[in-house]
Structure formats: structure tokens, C-alpha cells
Write a protein that holds these residues in place. Structure first.
Motif, PDB file in Angstrom:
ATOM      1  N   SER A   1      35.959  44.155  32.079  1.00 48.58           N
ATOM      2  CA  SER A   1      35.234  43.430  32.730  1.00 48.58           C
ATOM      3  C   SER A   1      33.291  43.754  32.540  1.00 48.58           C
ATOM      4  CB  SER A   1      36.317  43.814  33.844  1.00 48.58           C
ATOM      5  OG  SER A   1      35.606  45.197  33.813  1.00 48.58           O
TER       6      SER A   1
ATOM      7  N   TYR B   1      32.370  40.775  30.505  1.00 46.60           N
ATOM      8  CA  TYR B   1      32.490  39.669  31.379  1.00 46.60           C
ATOM      9  C   TYR B   1      30.954  39.669  32.196  1.00 46.60           C
ATOM     10  CZ  TYR B   1      33.616  35.692  34.745  1.00 46.60           C
ATOM     11  OH  TYR B   1      34.206  34.865  35.314  1.00 46.60           O
ATOM     12  N   GLU B   2      30.859  40.395  32.432  1.00 45.35           N
ATOM     13  CA  GLU B   2      29.311  40.329  33.607  1.00 45.35           C
ATOM     14  C   GLU B   2      28.881  40.567  33.477  1.00 45.35           C
ATOM     15  OE1 GLU B   2      27.874  40.732  37.414  1.00 45.35           O
ATOM     16  OE2 GLU B   2      30.431  39.816  36.875  1.00 45.35           O
TER      17      GLU B   2
ATOM     18  N   ALA C   1      34.867  31.756  33.977  1.00 47.30           N
ATOM     19  CA  ALA C   1      36.249  32.135  34.230  1.00 47.30           C
ATOM     20  C   ALA C   1      37.334  32.008  34.694  1.00 47.30           C
ATOM     21  CB  ALA C   1      35.695  31.941  35.742  1.00 47.30           C
TER      22      ALA C   1
ATOM     23  N   TYR D   1      40.072  33.912  32.084  1.00 45.97           N
ATOM     24  CA  TYR D   1      40.156  35.274  33.864  1.00 45.97           C
ATOM     25  C   TYR D   1      41.324  34.563  34.541  1.00 45.97           C
ATOM     26  CZ  TYR D   1      37.065  38.816  31.332  1.00 45.97           C
ATOM     27  OH  TYR D   1      37.204  40.209  31.134  1.00 45.97           O
ATOM     28  N   GLU D   2      40.942  34.277  35.474  1.00 48.47           N
ATOM     29  CA  GLU D   2      41.721  33.606  35.948  1.00 48.47           C
ATOM     30  C   GLU D   2      43.814  33.375  35.899  1.00 48.47           C
ATOM     31  OE1 GLU D   2      42.952  30.682  39.397  1.00 48.47           O
ATOM     32  OE2 GLU D   2      40.774  30.062  38.805  1.00 48.47           O
TER      33      GLU D   2
ATOM     34  N   GLN E   1      45.457  36.360  35.102  1.00 50.57           N
ATOM     35  CA  GLN E   1      45.594  36.895  35.566  1.00 50.57           C
ATOM     36  C   GLN E   1      47.121  36.674  35.927  1.00 50.57           C
ATOM     37  OE1 GLN E   1      43.228  36.009  39.539  1.00 50.57           O
ATOM     38  NE2 GLN E   1      45.084  36.820  40.341  1.00 50.57           N
TER      39      GLN E   1
ATOM     40  N   LEU F   1      37.280  38.569  42.861  1.00 47.78           N
ATOM     41  CA  LEU F   1      37.130  38.178  42.061  1.00 47.78           C
ATOM     42  C   LEU F   1      36.774  39.379  40.665  1.00 47.78           C
ATOM     43  CD1 LEU F   1      36.064  34.282  41.367  1.00 47.78           C
ATOM     44  CD2 LEU F   1      38.747  35.524  41.931  1.00 47.78           C
ATOM     45  N   GLU F   2      35.529  39.542  41.000  1.00 48.73           N
ATOM     46  CA  GLU F   2      34.602  41.138  40.623  1.00 48.73           C
ATOM     47  C   GLU F   2      36.116  42.664  40.155  1.00 48.73           C
ATOM     48  OE1 GLU F   2      31.416  42.601  41.605  1.00 48.73           O
ATOM     49  OE2 GLU F   2      31.324  43.602  39.711  1.00 48.73           O
TER      50      GLU F   2
ATOM     51  N   GLU G   1      39.226  40.713  38.297  1.00 49.71           N
ATOM     52  CA  GLU G   1      38.572  41.243  37.030  1.00 49.71           C
ATOM     53  C   GLU G   1      38.877  42.610  36.168  1.00 49.71           C
ATOM     54  OE1 GLU G   1      35.924  37.908  36.486  1.00 49.71           O
ATOM     55  OE2 GLU G   1      35.028  39.708  36.565  1.00 49.71           O
ATOM     56  N   ASN G   2      38.373  43.814  37.091  1.00 49.64           N
ATOM     57  CA  ASN G   2      38.908  44.904  36.545  1.00 49.64           C
ATOM     58  C   ASN G   2      39.623  45.731  36.511  1.00 49.64           C
ATOM     59  OD1 ASN G   2      35.821  45.230  36.552  1.00 49.64           O
ATOM     60  ND2 ASN G   2      35.391  45.817  38.611  1.00 49.64           N
TER      61      ASN G   2
ATOM     62  N   HIS H   1      42.102  43.932  33.590  1.00 48.51           N
ATOM     63  CA  HIS H   1      41.571  44.463  32.242  1.00 48.51           C
ATOM     64  C   HIS H   1      42.624  45.582  32.011  1.00 48.51           C
ATOM     65  CE1 HIS H   1      39.637  45.365  28.622  1.00 48.51           C
ATOM     66  NE2 HIS H   1      39.283  46.648  29.216  1.00 48.51           N
TER      67      HIS H   1
END
Length: 590
Positions: free
Chosen positions: A231, A234-235, A282, A285-286, A289, A396-397, A400-401, A404
Motif C-alpha cells: 500500500s 501504491y500511495e 485504482a 486494487y478494487e 479487494q 479506500l486508503e 488498500e492497507n 494487502h
């Protein structure tokens, strides 16, 4: 044409306001030290814990519980209002956050941070003069206070306020001051765009365009990695793509104003390309998830099935135990009547030995499940609940964490379940046990990789310096079980900011030593000798606040013995521990 740059100006404002002005790790450590005397207050400790983990809804819940019956301790009340106000601000509930911050007394140790929060809220709500009056107080603090806040971000926000008030000299002063000696490329691009917009708003086009070009040229040097591994990466790449898009868009507007529409179109297409790239990542990542949610659910079903199987096995053992007891009673009665006492005693002894072996096998199986799967299963359960909460709030942040982290846990748990099944089969003599030549570095690296999230969470420094040329004779799967137990214990008994090292040595002829060293709590010599003893499992713990009964070490010793190896421990209380595994050595062919 200037209208387009007003839109850019608002983008700059949003970027500046969204910067992290708080140096979280240092602030959190300071707060932990301050509230140590209140560790018995459940609502205070839970509010602080969720504050450190950025779980804002949970912070608000436990803060409200505390405030239902607040104490007369102003010091602690200030912290509760600080936690709650910060959480409300992060959720964009600005009016409620202001009310909470105003309940904090001026004597609060972190009151200057409260002033900064209030200034940022005024800036967000376009109350620029009020924001300036608060933020300018923070430009000349004592040096020790800047260890918790970023002075450059405060100066940048002041520059934004003055620019939006059209007080350009003041804005220029703060912008120039904010990026003086700036070395971070991403921050520097943002600063160049800010100062460029400032000059462009004043129709000083030559200087403005020069800064726009600098920002664009720097953005072209920012590189993206081929794969997103965590993450944090990604950030970072999200920031890079944002800066690339903004720099290209600025250049397109510049060229459009210069009537060079061909270049303007090229820059606009480039900006759209970076925007599409950001959106694509993005979406990836979704999608990841959703896949991981299905994987977690599937893995949970496997765990549930294993639990049911264990219950069935336990029932079978009870039936066997009751049958054995009945048989023993029958034989005892028969021996009494037929005076075959000697023969009956032998039968009873044999039955007792069989039952002991069955109980030993059962205990070992349960110890593996509880010892190795407890952490992973609990982590998945709690993380899945938090994941669902954050999915509902579209955080979302945090998603993401968590995704992962869950990916690492699920991958590790899958391999762990497979290893546990093989181990159980081996105990019942149904396992194929193959001792072969193994490359020690690859096995240690593979096992250690699954513990990276735990190492990061506990802030432990990890180092693997096992020689890449070391080969040993061992069964691969049982060696992995040994390593997992030793690394798990090292993490468990280590304090935050400590270290864990894995390395090899050759001090015994014909053997290679694999050493797992930590800087943790250590143990007394009496405990060390008990751990090395092949007798029953330990019941007395050296450290009362650490969960563990020594089952893992017994498993380690059993596996090492199966591999024709040796095991030793070097440790002192408060000075860490070395777990030494000696395995038969082999050499690289050729």
C-alpha cells in the motif's frame, strides 16, 4: 483563459490541504508516553489505540463512552477531546470538530497542533483570514515542536491563503520559504506548480511558464514500478501520477494560451493518459479487494471444516477411551475370578501405554492448531470485520492497507494449513518424510516473507544473512515448521523497535548452524535448561504478560530430531535470545 488556471489553482489548494502535516509516528510515541498512567482506563486506551490506527469511527465511539462519565482530570479530558476532534475532522465533520477542539484548554501540551487543525479547517471552508491568523502563529515555534508537525506544509497553506486573497507578495514570500532547500522531487513539483500559478495570476507569464516547465521536466523523471507490492508503494505512485497529470495539464493550458494548439493537444493527451493510468490502478486494487474477499471466505470455510474434523476425531478418541476403560474393568474382574493377576496387569499396562500415546498425539495435534493458526485466524477475523466496516464507509486508503495485509495472511495461512496436515500425518506414521539436500537461504527467505506484516506492525528490524552457498540435509516441510516457530517466538518476545536476525555459521564439524537471534526479553538459565529438556511441556512462564506454554519449542525439538539435527539455546534475561539449529551439512556439487 485565466479561468482555466483558476481551476488549477483550486487543484493546488486541494493538494496543499491534503498533505500530511502531522508526523504521525513521533506524535503517537509521545502521546503513548503521556497517557501511560491511564492504562487502566479502558475507554481511554481503546480511544488512543484506534486513534493510532486511524479507525476514526471507533475513536468517536469510545470517546463518547468516556465522556458519558468524564473524570475531573483536565489532562485526560484534553486528550479525549483531541482524539475525538481529530477523528471528526478526518471525516469532514468540521463544525462538530471545531466544537470539540474548543473544549481543549490552552495549557494542553499539544495545543499548537489544535491551532493548526482549526487553521486547516478555516482554509478548507475558505475562511482565509481566520486561517492566516491561526497558522501564522505556528511559523515561529520552538524547534522541538516541529518534530510533530511539518513547518513546510504550514508555510505552503499560508501561501495558498494569501494567493486566494490576491495578496501576491505575501503569497510569494511563503511559497518561496516553504520549498527552500526542498529535496523531495514530488514535493518540489507541487511547489513549482504553486509558485507558477501565483505568477500566472499576476500576468507575469514568463516567470510562471518557466516554473511550469520546471515542474513538467521534473515530473518526466518520476518513474513507476512494474508491480505494486504494498500500500505504501501504491500511495507513492498515486502521488507521482497526480503530479504527472497536473504538470502535463498545466503545460497544455500554457501552450493553448500561446496559440500553439498542436503542443497543447499533445500535453492534454498526456495528462489524460496519466489520469487513465491512475484510474486503472485504482480499479485493479478494487478488483483485488473483491478477489481477496472471496479468498478469505474460502479459507474460512477450510478452517471451519478442519475444526469440524478435529471435533469428530476428538469424539472418536473419547469413544475409544471409554471402550478401553470398559475393557480394563472387564479384564480386572476376570483376573479377580480367574486369579490371573500377572497377565491382567500386563494387559492393563499395555492399554495404559496405548492411551498415553494417543493422548500425546492428540495434544501435539491441538498444540499445532492453537500455536500456529491462532494468530492467522484471529487476524483474518478481526481484519475482515474492519474490512467490511471500511467498505461500507468507502475508506479506500484503509481498504488498500487491509487488503494487502489480508493477502499476506491468507497466503501464509494456506501454506501453514498444508504443512500442519502433513505434520499430523507424520505423527500417525502416514507422512512421507524425505531428507534431501536443501538450500538454506531460500527456505529461510520464503518462511520469513510471510512474517513481514507482523514485523512491520511491531516495528522490528529484520535481517537475513544466511549464506546462499549453504546446503543442508533435511526434510523441507518440517524445516519450515521449525523456522516458523522460532520466528514466531522471536516476534512474540521482542519489544517494538528491536531486531531479529537469521544467519548461519559453521562451528561444529559436519553441521551447519542456523541461528535465529532476537533482542527481546530473554530468559533465565533455569528456563533455558527446561526448554532444552526432553521432559513434559513447560507450565511456568518467564514473562507473565506473554502468551505461550512452550509447546512450540517441543515441536521444534521433535522436528529437529527427525532431521538428525541438534538444538541449543543461548539467552540472558533482558539481553535477547539465540535459537541455534544444527543440521547435517552438505556441499555444493562441483
Amino acid at each position: 483563459m485565466k479561468t482555466k488556471f483558476l481551476l488549477l489553482l483550486l487543484l493546488v489548494f486541494h493538494s496543499l490541504f491534503s498533505q500530511r502535516t502531522i508526523k504521525d509516528s513521533l506524535l503517537h510515541q509521545s502521546i503513548k508516553e503521556s497517557i501511560k498512567p491511564y492504562f487502566k482506563e479502558v475507554n481511554i486506551i481503546k480511544s488512543a489505540k484506534f486513534f493510532f490506527n486511524q479507525k476514526w469511527d471507533s475513536v468517536i465511539i469510545y470517546s463518547n463512552r468516556y465522556l458519558e462519565n468524564p473524570s475531573k482530570d483536565t489532562f485526560m479530558n484534553n486528550f479525549i477531546h483531541f482524539f475525538k476532534g481529530n477523528s471528526l475532522m478526518r471525516k469532514k465533520l468540521h463544525k462538530e470538530a471545531i466544537n470539540e477542539f474548543r473544549l481543549i484548554s490552552n495549557e494542553f501540551h499539544y495545543y499548537y497542533i489544535v491551532e493548526m487543525y482549526l487553521g486547516e479547517i478555516d482554509l478548507f471552508n475558505k475562511n482565509y483570514k481566520e486561517a492566516i491568523s491561526k497558522l501564522e502563529k505556528l511559523t515561529d515555534l520552538n524547534k522541538d515542536k516541529y518534530q510533530y508537525i511539518k513547518k513546510k506544509s504550514i508555510l505552503n497553506n499560508l501561501g495558498t491563503c494569501y494567493m486566494l486573497l490576491k495578496k501576491y507578495p505575501k503569497a510569494e514570500y511563503y511559497f518561496n520559504k516553504s520549498f527552500k532547500n526542498e529535496k523531495d522531487t514530488i514535493e518540489l513539483i507541487g511547489n513549482y506548480n504553486s509558485i507558477a500559478n501565483l505568477y500566472y495570476e499576476q500576468y507575469i507569464d514568463d516567470i510562471a511558464i518557466n516554473y511550469f516547465k520546471k515542474a513538467y521536466n521534473l515530473s518526466t523523471n518520476l518513474k513507476l514500478s512494474s508491480a505494486l507490492r504494498n500500500s505504501y508503494q501504491y500511495e507513492l505512485e498515486r502521488k507521482i501520477l497526480n503530479e504527472k497529470e497536473r504538470a502535463a495539464f498545466n503545460m497544455s493550458v500554457v501552450e493553448e494560451n500561446r496559440k500553439d494548439f498542436k503542443k497543447a493537444l499533445l500535453f492534454r493527451k498526456e495528462a489524460e493518459q496519466w489520469k487513465d493510468s491512475l484510474n486503472n490502478r485504482a480499479r485493479i486494487y478494487e478488483l483485488g479487494q473483491k478477489e481477496k474477499e472471496f479468498a478469505v471466505a474460502a479459507k474460512q470455510k477450510e478452517v471451519d471444516l478442519l475444526q469440524v474434523e478435529n471435533k469428530l476425531k476428538e469424539t472418536e478418541r473419547k469413544i475409544f477411551l471409554y471402550s478401553a476403560i470398559g475393557l480394563l474393568l472387564f479384564l480386572s474382574i476376570g483376573a479377580y475370578f480367574f486369579r490371573e493377576k500377572v497377565k491382567t496387569n500386563k494387559i492393563i499396562a499395555a492399554q495404559k501405554e496405548t492411551l498415553d500415546e494417543l493422548n500425546t498425539t492428540k495434544d501435539k495435534l491441538f498444540s499445532i492448531v492453537s500455536h500456529d493458526l491462532r494468530s492467522s485466524v484471529n487476524a483474518l477475523k478481526s481484519s475482515n470485520k474492519i474490512l467490511l466496516d471500511n467498505l461500507a464507509s468507502k475508506n479506500l486508503e484503509a481498504l488498500e492497507n487491509l487488503l494487502h495485509k489480508n493477502s499476506t495472511i491468507v497466503n501464509g495461512a494456506y501454506g501453514l494449513l498444508d504443512n500442519l496436515l502433513n505434520w499430523a500425518l507424520m505423527q500417525t506414521e502416514q507422512q512421507y518424510f524425505s531428507i534431501e539436500k536443501q538450500r538454506l537461504f531460500i527456505i529461510t527467505e520464503h518462511v520469513a516473507y510471510n512474517y513481514k506484516p507482523l514485523l512491520l506492525e511491531k516495528e522490528l528490524n529484520f535481517e537475513n544473512t544466511v549464506s546462499k552457498r549453504e546446503f543442508v540435509q533435511a526434510d523441507q516441510e518440517s524445516l519450515k515448521i521449525v523456522l516458523r516457530n522460532l520466528i514466531d517466538n522471536a516476534i512474540k518476545f521482542s519489544q517494538p523497535n528491536g531486531f531479529i536476525k537469521i544467519y548461519s555459521s559453521n562451528t561444529i564439524e559436519g553441521y551447519t548452524n542456523l541461528i535465529v537471534e532476537d533482542s527481546g526479553l530473554g530468559m533465565s538459565d533455569a528456563t533455558r535448561l527446561k526448554l532444552l529438556d526432553d521432559s513434559v511441556l513447560l507450565n511456568k512462564k518467564e514473562h507473565e504478560d506473554i502468551i505461550g506454554t512452550g509447546l512450540g519449542i517441543q515441536l521444534v525439538k521433535s522436528m529437529i530430531k527427525k532431521n538428525n539435527g541438534k538444538f541449543d539455546i543461548e539467552s540472558e534475561l533482558g539481553k535477547g535470545t539465540k535459537m541455534i539449529v544444527s543440521l547435517p551439512k552438505t556441499v555444493l556439487d562441483g
